[in-house]
Design an enzyme around this catalytic site. Sequence first.
Site, mmCIF file in Angstrom:
data_model
loop_
_atom_site.group_PDB
_atom_site.id
_atom_site.type_symbol
_atom_site.label_atom_id
_atom_site.label_comp_id
_atom_site.label_asym_id
_atom_site.label_seq_id
_atom_site.Cartn_x
_atom_site.Cartn_y
_atom_site.Cartn_z
ATOM 1 N N SER A 171 51.441 45.484 43.565
ATOM 2 C CA SER A 171 49.978 45.571 43.623
ATOM 3 C C SER A 171 49.488 45.036 44.963
ATOM 4 O O SER A 171 50.025 44.053 45.470
ATOM 5 C CB SER A 171 49.347 44.730 42.501
ATOM 6 N N HIS A 228 47.004 39.404 45.649
ATOM 7 C CA HIS A 228 48.457 39.564 45.743
ATOM 8 C C HIS A 228 48.970 39.230 47.146
ATOM 9 O O HIS A 228 48.211 38.865 48.018
ATOM 10 C CB HIS A 228 48.839 40.960 45.273
HETATM 11 C C1 PLP Z 1 52.271 41.467 36.799
HETATM 12 C C2 PLP Z 1 51.130 42.394 37.130
HETATM 13 N N1 PLP Z 1 51.322 43.713 36.991
HETATM 14 C C3 PLP Z 1 50.342 44.594 37.289
HETATM 15 C C4 PLP Z 1 49.123 44.167 37.759
HETATM 16 C C5 PLP Z 1 48.060 45.184 38.049
HETATM 17 O O1 PLP Z 1 47.753 45.306 39.414
HETATM 18 P P1 PLP Z 1 46.353 45.948 39.852
HETATM 19 O O2 PLP Z 1 45.309 44.911 39.648
HETATM 20 O O3 PLP Z 1 46.546 46.298 41.290
HETATM 21 O O4 PLP Z 1 46.112 47.134 38.999
HETATM 22 C C6 PLP Z 1 48.881 42.805 37.916
HETATM 23 C C7 PLP Z 1 47.575 42.348 38.418
HETATM 24 O O5 PLP Z 1 47.375 41.249 38.839
HETATM 25 C C8 PLP Z 1 49.917 41.895 37.595
HETATM 26 O O6 PLP Z 1 49.739 40.574 37.715
#
Ligand code: PLP
Length: 447
Positions: A213, A218
């Site tokens: 992400s 991030h």
């Molecule tokens: C472990 C994990 N997977 C997926 C995501 C989803 O990312 P996005 O917010 O870019 O959709 C997050 C979001 O913080 C996450 O912590």
Amino acid sequence: MTEAKSMLLDQVRAYHAEASSAAEFIPGVTRLPPAGAVLDEDDRVALVEAALDLRIAAGARALRFEREFARTLGRRKAHLANSGSSANLLAVSALTSPVLGDRRLRPGDEVITAAAGFPTTVNPIVQNGLIPVFVDVDLRTYNTTPNRIEAAIGPRTRAIAIAHSLGNPFAVDEIAELAAAHGLFLIEDNCDAVGSRYNGRLTGTRGDLATVSFYPAHHITMGEGGCVLTDDLTLARIVESLRDWGRDCWCEPGEDDRCHKRFGYQLADLPYGYDHKYSFSHVGYNLKATDLQAGLGISQLRKLPAFGEARRRNWRRLRDGLDGVPGLLLPQATPGGDPSWFGFAITVAADAAFGRRELVEFLESRRIGTRLLFAGNLTRHPAYQGRDYRVVGELTNSDIITERTFWIGVHPGLSDEMIDFMAASIREFTGRWDDLPARSAPQTVPR
Ligand SMILES: Cc1ncc(COP(=O)(O)O)c(C=O)c1O
């Protein structure tokens, strides 16, 4: 570069200096967010330059980012998407592609995943008509373990999809070996762990597919954005097709006839020669990101090593500063792991005189931002009630996380002084409860 553009970008640098004069840190007044992007002059210039070029869709910058990011992580292919959640959707959906023949996942097949974490690690399993099989995680590492996964493997298990929790690698070597031994696909949700290592190797490099992400919280950011990585060229083609409306054609944006037989295919029931650009081999989506996002991503990528160092340094300083504080379970790296931490997780002990709520409210009153460990036990949320899923073992720790865990920041925007203030505040808070008796009963899990 034209003279006008060069002048404009010089102006952007001047503006950046003006707009970003560092504010003094005032303890208890300055907000210390748990997560946040660190954007410098080069990032601002990169974003403006992409805008000046008016490349408003995915184009040359997106391709360049994909190449550079794949090289950075040591994988053959990277496909940019508009979020980490979309990346997870693409990764799981790819496993259901008819192109995989007998290996494809079919509705009712099971995917093992951790009960405690972020919803969109799990949602694509449900969205594809597959069955999540939830296992518990450890406290302190907040990751699940090979033993739990092995116990969950059943006759319909076809894949494992788990996240490196808060940047802390799960035992990916052992879990990849388990997957290989049982013929399962492995998806590493590496959204929170870019730059982390397990047994010396970067996370996101063992799974059949890995996701990232680029949301501002991030390790590097594009505002919104995500990525799917793989070494498997068949999976890469499927991911690209699913991301790009489901099309069969693999021309880059603006390209017309890369395969030299644009009007020479015979697919399904289409007339011979139907334009390959509009021939669809998957029931796809449009989950592409833009060149504006990619421009920022290219600039941020250069700073990934320094960001990782800062995250490790901040985490270590906080860990040292909190050592021995009563009533708290402090986080631990998975043995063999060298995490590029996303956050610093704390679980309030069952016998502490205070609860999570009191501690979190105290920290927030000091402007120290807190977050819960995302959803905690996902099965307790309204979204998953009445859904088809299987639980293997007790979800005791996931319940504890739901009730007693939270995390605070270690991101590169935090200085030593800020980290010290965070540790001192926690020490001050717990010190106030020193002479009080422990709570008569730990918070119980309503069922
Ligand atoms: C472990 C994990 N997977 C997926 C995501 C989803 O990312 P996005 O917010 O870019 O959709 C997050 C979001 O913080 C996450 O912590």
